[in-house]
Design a protein around this motif. Structure first.
Motif, PDB file in Angstrom:
ATOM      1  N   LEU A 114       0.809  -1.214   0.000  1.00 50.03           N
ATOM      2  CA  LEU A 114       0.000   0.000   0.000  1.00 50.03           C
ATOM      3  C   LEU A 114       0.847   1.271   0.000  1.00 50.03           C
ATOM      4  N   THR A 115       2.119   1.166   0.373  1.00 45.12           N
ATOM      5  CA  THR A 115       2.986   2.354   0.347  1.00 45.12           C
ATOM      6  C   THR A 115       3.277   2.813  -1.071  1.00 45.12           C
ATOM      7  N   GLU A 116       2.946   1.989  -2.063  1.00 43.76           N
ATOM      8  CA  GLU A 116       3.134   2.384  -3.459  1.00 43.76           C
ATOM      9  C   GLU A 116       2.135   3.461  -3.882  1.00 43.76           C
ATOM     10  N   LEU A 117       1.092   3.651  -3.097  1.00 45.16           N
ATOM     11  CA  LEU A 117       0.041   4.608  -3.449  1.00 45.16           C
ATOM     12  C   LEU A 117       0.368   6.009  -2.944  1.00 45.16           C
ATOM     13  N   THR A 118      -0.185   7.003  -3.631  1.00 45.51           N
ATOM     14  CA  THR A 118      -0.106   8.374  -3.125  1.00 45.51           C
ATOM     15  C   THR A 118      -1.052   8.483  -1.927  1.00 45.51           C
ATOM     16  N   ALA A 119      -0.953   9.573  -1.207  1.00 41.49           N
ATOM     17  CA  ALA A 119      -1.815   9.769  -0.037  1.00 41.49           C
ATOM     18  C   ALA A 119      -3.290   9.753  -0.436  1.00 41.49           C
ATOM     19  N   ARG A 120      -3.617  10.370  -1.555  1.00 40.73           N
ATOM     20  CA  ARG A 120      -5.006  10.425  -2.005  1.00 40.73           C
ATOM     21  C   ARG A 120      -5.493   9.050  -2.455  1.00 40.73           C
ATOM     22  N   GLU A 121      -4.658   8.332  -3.176  1.00 42.46           N
ATOM     23  CA  GLU A 121      -5.021   6.983  -3.609  1.00 42.46           C
ATOM     24  C   GLU A 121      -5.239   6.073  -2.399  1.00 42.46           C
ATOM     25  N   TYR A 122      -4.406   6.254  -1.394  1.00 40.60           N
ATOM     26  CA  TYR A 122      -4.538   5.461  -0.173  1.00 40.60           C
ATOM     27  C   TYR A 122      -5.882   5.732   0.502  1.00 40.60           C
ATOM     28  N   GLU A 123      -6.284   7.003   0.564  1.00 40.70           N
ATOM     29  CA  GLU A 123      -7.574   7.353   1.160  1.00 40.70           C
ATOM     30  C   GLU A 123      -8.722   6.702   0.392  1.00 40.70           C
ATOM     31  N   VAL A 124      -8.611   6.716  -0.935  1.00 40.04           N
ATOM     32  CA  VAL A 124      -9.668   6.137  -1.776  1.00 40.04           C
ATOM     33  C   VAL A 124      -9.761   4.630  -1.558  1.00 40.04           C
ATOM     34  N   VAL A 125      -8.608   3.954  -1.513  1.00 38.52           N
ATOM     35  CA  VAL A 125      -8.605   2.498  -1.334  1.00 38.52           C
ATOM     36  C   VAL A 125      -9.166   2.124   0.038  1.00 38.52           C
ATOM     37  N   CYS A 126      -8.836   2.882   1.056  1.00 37.92           N
ATOM     38  CA  CYS A 126      -9.382   2.606   2.390  1.00 37.92           C
ATOM     39  C   CYS A 126     -10.892   2.829   2.417  1.00 37.92           C
ATOM     40  N   ALA A 127     -11.356   3.812   1.670  1.00 40.97           N
ATOM     41  CA  ALA A 127     -12.797   4.067   1.591  1.00 40.97           C
ATOM     42  C   ALA A 127     -13.501   2.910   0.889  1.00 40.97           C
ATOM     43  N   ILE A 128     -12.859   2.357  -0.142  1.00 36.34           N
ATOM     44  CA  ILE A 128     -13.411   1.186  -0.834  1.00 36.34           C
ATOM     45  C   ILE A 128     -13.566   0.036   0.152  1.00 36.34           C
ATOM     46  N   ALA A 129     -12.540  -0.160   0.974  1.00 31.14           N
ATOM     47  CA  ALA A 129     -12.567  -1.255   1.950  1.00 31.14           C
ATOM     48  C   ALA A 129     -13.664  -1.070   2.994  1.00 31.14           C
ATOM     49  N   ARG A 130     -14.099   0.164   3.179  1.00 35.52           N
ATOM     50  CA  ARG A 130     -15.190   0.432   4.120  1.00 35.52           C
ATOM     51  C   ARG A 130     -16.551   0.261   3.465  1.00 35.52           C
ATOM     52  N   GLY A 131     -16.554  -0.097   2.170  1.00 42.16           N
ATOM     53  CA  GLY A 131     -17.801  -0.371   1.480  1.00 42.16           C
ATOM     54  C   GLY A 131     -18.446   0.824   0.805  1.00 42.16           C
ATOM     55  N   LEU A 132     -17.707   1.910   0.629  1.00 39.75           N
ATOM     56  CA  LEU A 132     -18.282   3.106   0.021  1.00 39.75           C
ATOM     57  C   LEU A 132     -18.285   3.002  -1.502  1.00 39.75           C
ATOM     58  N   SER A 133     -19.312   3.546  -2.113  1.00 37.30           N
ATOM     59  CA  SER A 133     -19.386   3.619  -3.577  1.00 37.30           C
ATOM     60  C   SER A 133     -18.552   4.810  -4.048  1.00 37.30           C
ATOM     61  N   ASN A 134     -18.362   4.931  -5.361  1.00 35.76           N
ATOM     62  CA  ASN A 134     -17.607   6.062  -5.892  1.00 35.76           C
ATOM     63  C   ASN A 134     -18.257   7.392  -5.516  1.00 35.76           C
ATOM     64  N   ALA A 135     -19.587   7.436  -5.592  1.00 38.89           N
ATOM     65  CA  ALA A 135     -20.301   8.670  -5.249  1.00 38.89           C
ATOM     66  C   ALA A 135     -20.089   9.030  -3.782  1.00 38.89           C
ATOM     67  N   GLU A 136     -20.153   8.027  -2.913  1.00 36.96           N
ATOM     68  CA  GLU A 136     -19.961   8.274  -1.481  1.00 36.96           C
ATOM     69  C   GLU A 136     -18.528   8.706  -1.180  1.00 36.96           C
ATOM     70  N   ILE A 137     -17.563   8.085  -1.876  1.00 36.49           N
ATOM     71  CA  ILE A 137     -16.162   8.478  -1.688  1.00 36.49           C
ATOM     72  C   ILE A 137     -15.961   9.923  -2.131  1.00 36.49           C
ATOM     73  N   GLY A 138     -16.583  10.287  -3.244  1.00 39.58           N
ATOM     74  CA  GLY A 138     -16.471  11.654  -3.746  1.00 39.58           C
ATOM     75  C   GLY A 138     -16.990  12.672  -2.749  1.00 39.58           C
ATOM     76  N   ARG A 139     -18.136  12.367  -2.148  1.00 34.24           N
ATOM     77  CA  ARG A 139     -18.704  13.297  -1.154  1.00 34.24           C
ATOM     78  C   ARG A 139     -17.816  13.390   0.075  1.00 34.24           C
ATOM     79  N   GLU A 140     -17.291  12.241   0.513  1.00 33.29           N
ATOM     80  CA  GLU A 140     -16.473  12.242   1.726  1.00 33.29           C
ATOM     81  C   GLU A 140     -15.140  12.950   1.514  1.00 33.29           C
ATOM     82  N   LEU A 141     -14.526  12.753   0.353  1.00 37.53           N
ATOM     83  CA  LEU A 141     -13.196  13.323   0.092  1.00 37.53           C
ATOM     84  C   LEU A 141     -13.253  14.603  -0.746  1.00 37.53           C
ATOM     85  N   THR A 142     -14.445  15.071  -1.023  1.00 38.41           N
ATOM     86  CA  THR A 142     -14.668  16.308  -1.773  1.00 38.41           C
ATOM     87  C   THR A 142     -13.972  16.267  -3.131  1.00 38.41           C
TER      88      THR A 142
END
Length: 215
Positions: free
Chosen positions: A152-180
């Motif tokens: 996971l260290t291969e990812l940028t900070a933003r990519e890492y946030e997105v991947v963790c959000a995926i693991a929490r079960g969020l959809s793309n739309a939900e990730i967008g709202r959470e991470l603006t």
């Protein structure tokens, strides 16, 4: 129109799934198959978008068929059907490229919603049973956790946030709202993250985060 292949060794189950799915105006059951061998032939012939496939079948089972489908040039999105909510075969199927699984007693409306979800490119992470499965069967331990965190260290900070959000079960739309960020930007981050990690889909990314024990 979303084209679906239904795979189950019981004709009654196949007929029931067809009736449920074809209530939706944008879903058509392109073909049916009785086992994994027939399913592979049907995928090659009908090119379905989504495959709903039983885990346990005589002959070639759903797990073996899912592995073979994942090796195709343009694999369909595979959702495993099972009567067991904690079936070790399902976890193996997820690692083989399946995008999720459903219990056979899933309510009709949820089944249709699941097909729409995976056809849109999202994994079946929302149902509580899927989260339990990933949590229960993810192979952890010091060595595996350490290896997952290193990947996971291969990812940028933003990519890492997105991947963790995926693991929490969020959809793309939900990730967008959470991470603006826009949904298109989220999709771009997801694609880049999967490519960097050498993964096929969002479910595998979620399993990697769970393996790293970061949630």
């Amino acid at each position: 129109m979303i084209r679906v292949l239904v795979v189950d060794d019981e004709e009654l189950v196949r007929s029931g799934l067809r009736m449920i799915l074809e209530v939706a105006s944008d879903i058509v059951v392109a073909a049916e198959a009785r086992d994994g061998t027939e399913a592979l032939a049907a995928v090659a012939r009908h090119r379905p978008d989504v495959v709903l496939m039983d885990v346990r079948m005589p002959g070639m089972d759903g797990l073996s068929a899912a592995v073979e489908m994942s090796r195709m040039a343009e694999p369909p999105k595979v959702v495993m059907l099972t009567t067991f909510d904690l079936d070790e075969y399902v976890h193996t199927a997820l690692r083989a490229g399946a995008v999720g699984f459903l219990l056979k007693d899933t309510p009709p409306r949820d089944l249709v919603a699941a097909v729409h979800t995976v056809a849109a490119g999202n994994a079946m992470l929302a149902p509580a049973v899927t989260k339990r499965l990933i949590s229960s069967f993810a192979e952890r331990g010091p060595t595996r956790s350490e290896h997952a965190r290193k990947r996971l260290t291969e990812l940028t900070a933003r990519e890492y946030e997105v991947v963790c959000a995926i693991a929490r079960g969020l959809s793309n739309a939900e990730i967008g709202r959470e991470l603006t960020m826009s949904e298109a930007t989220v999709k771009a981050h997801v694609s880049r993250s999967l490519a960097k990690l050498g993964l096929d889909n969002r479910v595998q990314a979620a399993i990697l985060v769970h393996d790293a024990d970061l949630l």
